[in-house]
Motif scaffolding. Structure first.
Motif, PDB file in Angstrom:
ATOM      1  N   LEU A   1     -24.717 107.936  27.842  1.00  0.00           N
ATOM      2  CA  LEU A   1     -24.233 106.709  28.471  1.00  0.00           C
ATOM      3  C   LEU A   1     -24.996 105.496  27.960  1.00  0.00           C
ATOM      4  O   LEU A   1     -24.408 104.440  27.696  1.00  0.00           O
ATOM      5  N   MET A   2     -26.309 105.624  27.794  1.00  0.00           N
ATOM      6  CA  MET A   2     -27.104 104.496  27.304  1.00  0.00           C
ATOM      7  C   MET A   2     -26.735 104.156  25.859  1.00  0.00           C
ATOM      8  O   MET A   2     -26.668 102.971  25.494  1.00  0.00           O
ATOM      9  N   VAL A   3     -26.492 105.164  25.031  1.00  0.00           N
ATOM     10  CA  VAL A   3     -26.062 104.905  23.648  1.00  0.00           C
ATOM     11  C   VAL A   3     -24.716 104.184  23.641  1.00  0.00           C
ATOM     12  O   VAL A   3     -24.503 103.232  22.869  1.00  0.00           O
ATOM     13  N   ALA A   4     -23.792 104.613  24.496  1.00  0.00           N
ATOM     14  CA  ALA A   4     -22.487 103.968  24.563  1.00  0.00           C
ATOM     15  C   ALA A   4     -22.617 102.515  25.008  1.00  0.00           C
ATOM     16  O   ALA A   4     -21.949 101.616  24.465  1.00  0.00           O
ATOM     17  N   ILE A   5     -23.479 102.253  25.982  1.00  0.00           N
ATOM     18  CA  ILE A   5     -23.676 100.876  26.454  1.00  0.00           C
ATOM     19  C   ILE A   5     -24.285 100.012  25.361  1.00  0.00           C
ATOM     20  O   ILE A   5     -23.839  98.874  25.103  1.00  0.00           O
ATOM     21  N   VAL A   6     -25.302 100.540  24.677  1.00  0.00           N
ATOM     22  CA  VAL A   6     -26.005  99.762  23.658  1.00  0.00           C
ATOM     23  C   VAL A   6     -25.076  99.416  22.497  1.00  0.00           C
ATOM     24  O   VAL A   6     -24.908  98.240  22.120  1.00  0.00           O
ATOM     25  N   PHE A   7     -24.453 100.425  21.907  1.00  0.00           N
ATOM     26  CA  PHE A   7     -23.633 100.168  20.720  1.00  0.00           C
ATOM     27  C   PHE A   7     -22.295  99.526  21.086  1.00  0.00           C
ATOM     28  O   PHE A   7     -21.718  98.804  20.273  1.00  0.00           O
ATOM     29  N   GLY A   8     -21.807  99.790  22.294  1.00  0.00           N
ATOM     30  CA  GLY A   8     -20.603  99.094  22.723  1.00  0.00           C
ATOM     31  C   GLY A   8     -20.855  97.614  22.918  1.00  0.00           C
ATOM     32  O   GLY A   8     -20.042  96.760  22.506  1.00  0.00           O
ATOM     33  N   THR A   9     -21.991  97.271  23.527  1.00  0.00           N
ATOM     34  CA  THR A   9     -22.319  95.859  23.758  1.00  0.00           C
ATOM     35  C   THR A   9     -22.550  95.120  22.453  1.00  0.00           C
ATOM     36  O   THR A   9     -22.031  94.005  22.249  1.00  0.00           O
ATOM     37  N   THR A  10     -23.310  95.719  21.549  1.00  0.00           N
ATOM     38  CA  THR A  10     -23.592  95.037  20.273  1.00  0.00           C
ATOM     39  C   THR A  10     -22.355  94.931  19.392  1.00  0.00           C
ATOM     40  O   THR A  10     -22.304  94.075  18.500  1.00  0.00           O
ATOM     41  N   SER A  11     -21.345  95.769  19.642  1.00  0.00           N
ATOM     42  CA  SER A  11     -20.106  95.669  18.858  1.00  0.00           C
ATOM     43  C   SER A  11     -19.128  94.669  19.452  1.00  0.00           C
ATOM     44  O   SER A  11     -18.350  94.024  18.725  1.00  0.00           O
TER      45      SER A  11
ATOM     46  N   LEU B   1     -31.419 110.282  22.594  1.00  0.00           N
ATOM     47  CA  LEU B   1     -30.191 111.065  22.620  1.00  0.00           C
ATOM     48  C   LEU B   1     -30.391 112.432  21.982  1.00  0.00           C
ATOM     49  O   LEU B   1     -29.918 113.454  22.515  1.00  0.00           O
ATOM     50  N   PHE B   2     -31.108 112.481  20.870  1.00  0.00           N
ATOM     51  CA  PHE B   2     -31.300 113.749  20.169  1.00  0.00           C
ATOM     52  C   PHE B   2     -32.549 114.490  20.640  1.00  0.00           C
ATOM     53  O   PHE B   2     -32.715 115.660  20.309  1.00  0.00           O
ATOM     54  N   ARG B   3     -33.378 113.822  21.416  1.00  0.00           N
ATOM     55  CA  ARG B   3     -34.539 114.509  21.996  1.00  0.00           C
ATOM     56  C   ARG B   3     -34.221 115.109  23.352  1.00  0.00           C
ATOM     57  O   ARG B   3     -34.621 116.243  23.654  1.00  0.00           O
ATOM     58  N   TRP B   4     -33.478 114.382  24.189  1.00  0.00           N
ATOM     59  CA  TRP B   4     -33.271 114.815  25.567  1.00  0.00           C
ATOM     60  C   TRP B   4     -31.815 115.127  25.910  1.00  0.00           C
ATOM     61  O   TRP B   4     -31.547 115.688  26.957  1.00  0.00           O
TER      62      TRP B   4
ATOM     63  N   PRO C   1     -20.760 109.731  16.488  1.00  0.00           N
ATOM     64  CA  PRO C   1     -19.639 108.879  16.051  1.00  0.00           C
ATOM     65  C   PRO C   1     -19.692 107.480  16.655  1.00  0.00           C
ATOM     66  O   PRO C   1     -19.248 106.509  16.007  1.00  0.00           O
ATOM     67  N   ILE C   2     -20.192 107.351  17.876  1.00  0.00           N
ATOM     68  CA  ILE C   2     -20.303 106.016  18.478  1.00  0.00           C
ATOM     69  C   ILE C   2     -21.246 105.145  17.662  1.00  0.00           C
ATOM     70  O   ILE C   2     -20.948 103.972  17.364  1.00  0.00           O
ATOM     71  N   MET C   3     -22.376 105.696  17.257  1.00  0.00           N
ATOM     72  CA  MET C   3     -23.343 104.927  16.485  1.00  0.00           C
ATOM     73  C   MET C   3     -22.800 104.600  15.092  1.00  0.00           C
ATOM     74  O   MET C   3     -22.943 103.463  14.612  1.00  0.00           O
TER      75      MET C   3
ATOM     76  N   THR D   1     -19.676 104.387  14.172  1.00  0.00           N
ATOM     77  CA  THR D   1     -18.582 103.417  14.293  1.00  0.00           C
ATOM     78  C   THR D   1     -19.112 101.997  14.428  1.00  0.00           C
ATOM     79  O   THR D   1     -18.572 101.047  13.817  1.00  0.00           O
ATOM     80  N   ALA D   2     -20.183 101.835  15.215  1.00  0.00           N
ATOM     81  CA  ALA D   2     -20.761 100.500  15.380  1.00  0.00           C
ATOM     82  C   ALA D   2     -21.294  99.955  14.059  1.00  0.00           C
ATOM     83  O   ALA D   2     -21.121  98.758  13.746  1.00  0.00           O
ATOM     84  N   VAL D   3     -21.918 100.812  13.255  1.00  0.00           N
ATOM     85  CA  VAL D   3     -22.432 100.355  11.957  1.00  0.00           C
ATOM     86  C   VAL D   3     -21.279  99.992  11.022  1.00  0.00           C
ATOM     87  O   VAL D   3     -21.312  98.954  10.339  1.00  0.00           O
ATOM     88  N   PHE D   4     -20.242 100.821  10.982  1.00  0.00           N
ATOM     89  CA  PHE D   4     -19.107 100.535  10.098  1.00  0.00           C
ATOM     90  C   PHE D   4     -18.370  99.261  10.525  1.00  0.00           C
ATOM     91  O   PHE D   4     -17.861  98.513   9.682  1.00  0.00           O
ATOM     92  N   LEU D   5     -18.296  99.008  11.835  1.00  0.00           N
ATOM     93  CA  LEU D   5     -17.675  97.767  12.294  1.00  0.00           C
ATOM     94  C   LEU D   5     -18.479  96.553  11.845  1.00  0.00           C
ATOM     95  O   LEU D   5     -17.906  95.512  11.474  1.00  0.00           O
ATOM     96  N   SER D   6     -19.807  96.683  11.858  1.00  0.00           N
ATOM     97  CA  SER D   6     -20.645  95.580  11.377  1.00  0.00           C
ATOM     98  C   SER D   6     -20.426  95.345   9.892  1.00  0.00           C
ATOM     99  O   SER D   6     -20.407  94.195   9.428  1.00  0.00           O
ATOM    100  N   MET D   7     -20.264  96.422   9.144  1.00  0.00           N
ATOM    101  CA  MET D   7     -20.001  96.275   7.711  1.00  0.00           C
ATOM    102  C   MET D   7     -18.622  95.659   7.467  1.00  0.00           C
ATOM    103  O   MET D   7     -18.458  94.788   6.595  1.00  0.00           O
ATOM    104  N   ALA D   8     -17.626  96.094   8.238  1.00  0.00           N
ATOM    105  CA  ALA D   8     -16.263  95.591   8.040  1.00  0.00           C
ATOM    106  C   ALA D   8     -16.154  94.114   8.382  1.00  0.00           C
ATOM    107  O   ALA D   8     -15.377  93.369   7.753  1.00  0.00           O
ATOM    108  N   SER D   9     -16.912  93.675   9.371  1.00  0.00           N
ATOM    109  CA  SER D   9     -16.850  92.272   9.777  1.00  0.00           C
ATOM    110  C   SER D   9     -17.694  91.366   8.895  1.00  0.00           C
ATOM    111  O   SER D   9     -17.655  90.139   9.059  1.00  0.00           O
ATOM    112  N   GLY D  10     -18.457  91.940   7.995  1.00  0.00           N
ATOM    113  CA  GLY D  10     -19.286  91.130   7.102  1.00  0.00           C
ATOM    114  C   GLY D  10     -20.639  90.778   7.680  1.00  0.00           C
ATOM    115  O   GLY D  10     -21.426  90.084   7.018  1.00  0.00           O
TER     116      GLY D  10
END
Length: 372
Positions: free
Chosen positions: A64-74, A100-103, A114-116, A118-127
């Motif tokens: 949930l925290m990963v989704a909030i973080v990368f969703g907000t920054t996207s 996420l990968f520890r706990w 995939p959430i993470m 996707t956020a990186v690829f969206l940043s690349m696509a938007s320039g």
């Protein structure tokens, strides 16, 4: 990986989390004030501070925290006409990726990756993220992922080792209990043979033998029940002779090199259950071994056993420097085995440094010797 469970007992929030939050909030404010090239200054600082709260739930709700973080920054760039709102302080978001990968469970990790990405690829696509910077972004992200997986594997390996130590301690206790049961059975056989041999000349001998056999059988059954409880979830152990509390005096004679060992035994130990006596000896032996191995500049080791109407108390202390447990380090396998043995017999075992100098091990076992 999909069926991988979460690591047991993740810490919810510790004092370090609050210290981290207390440092990051003013850092984000200072960056907003002092950084001249920061676009959308108020919004950027607000997003940075708002996402700091995800650190408090990163272990218990990692996906949930990963989704909030990368969703907000996207989504935020949609409000700023494509301008980035990332601050340097937001480097703390790597802790969310790590957690996420520890706990998280395997399912959460599979869904979170995939959430993470996707956020990186969206940043690349938007320039907003150049190709050269994307390589560094992927490298940093996968470094956090690898670090989380490494610590997860390390914790799991240590847990397996701890379980193995506890299993060995149960096996050793089972050996001791086997000797006790064998002793009672042998006594019953001898008394039965004696009763049969003397029954013709002494008619009362058979009755006396039956009374002794009854008492020995009751003790054997009690010890057998204790052994079954100890081995309830383990394989049968090999059989080997065990020690008793009377062998404690031998510890004083083994100090050819190193600190002297003084043994003091107080109280009535005549009717002490053999299982308790064997456990007291094992705990004292391991404590003396640890003191000789880890206590620097020690001159003597005191072993004191005192028994009262309900329990037996063991205290082993030295006057050396240091001990088997470094500050902040997890307990070693020797200490874990001692604690497990005491717990199996319904007692407690505590080890720690003395107020001034030295190390002390204290164990309390009930005289009944009932295993849990």
């Amino acid at each position: 990986m999909w069926n991988e469970p979460r690591p047991p007992n993740p810490p919810r929030r510790v004092w370090r989390d609050w210290v981290l939050v207390g440092v990051l909030v003013p850092t984000a404010v200072l960056e907003g004030i002092l950084r001249p090239d920061l676009p959308w200054r108020v919004l950027s600082v607000a997003v940075t501070i708002g996402l700091i709260a995800t650190l408090l739930w990163r272990r218990t709700r990692p996906l949930l925290m990963v989704a909030i973080v990368f969703g907000t920054t996207s989504v935020t760039p949609l409000l700023t006409n494509g301008d980035g709102t990332e601050t340097h302080t937001m480097a703390y978001l790597l802790l969310v990726v790590y957690s996420l990968f520890r706990w998280g469970s395997g399912r959460e990790a599979v869904l979170g990756l995939p959430i993470m990405l996707t956020a990186v690829f969206l940043s690349m696509a938007s320039g907003r993220l150049a190709s050269a910077d994307a390589v560094a972004a992927f490298a940093v992200m996968f470094s956090a992922i690898a670090l989380g997986g490494a610590f997860r594997y390390r914790a799991r390996a240590r847990m397996r080792e701890l379980d193995h130590v506890k299993l060995l301690e149960r096996e050793q206790l089972a050996r001791d209990l086997h000797d006790i049961v064998a002793h009672h059975v042998s006594a019953m056989a001898i008394r039965a043979q004696a009763g049969i041999a003397t029954s013709a000349s002494r008619p009362n001998a058979a009755t006396e033998a039956l009374h002794v056999i009854e008492a020995e059988a009751s003790r054997a059954l009690a010890e057998m029940r204790a052994m079954v409880r100890v081995l309830r979830r383990n394989e049968p152990a090999e059989l080997a002779p065990g020690r008793t509390i009377t062998d404690l005096e031998q510890l004083a004679g083994t100090a050819r090199v190193g600190p002297a060992v003084n043994v003091e035994i107080l109280g009535d130990l005549d009717d002490l259950p053999p299982a308790v006596g064997a456990a007291i000896y094992r705990l004292a032996q391991e404590s003396v071994t640890n003191a000789r191995r880890h206590a620097r500049h020690a001159t003597h080791i005191e072993v004191r056993v005192a028994a009262d109407a309900t329990s037996v108390h063991l205290r082993v202390s030295d006057d050396g420097e240091g001990g088997p447990l470094r500050p902040g380090a997890p307990p070693g396998y020797g200490l874990i085995g001692m604690i497990e043995r005491a717990h199996l017999l319904g007692g407690t075992c505590v080890a720690g440094p003395n107020p001034v100098r030295g190390w002390t091990v204290t164990a309390v076992l009930p005289r009944t010797g009932m295993a849990t």
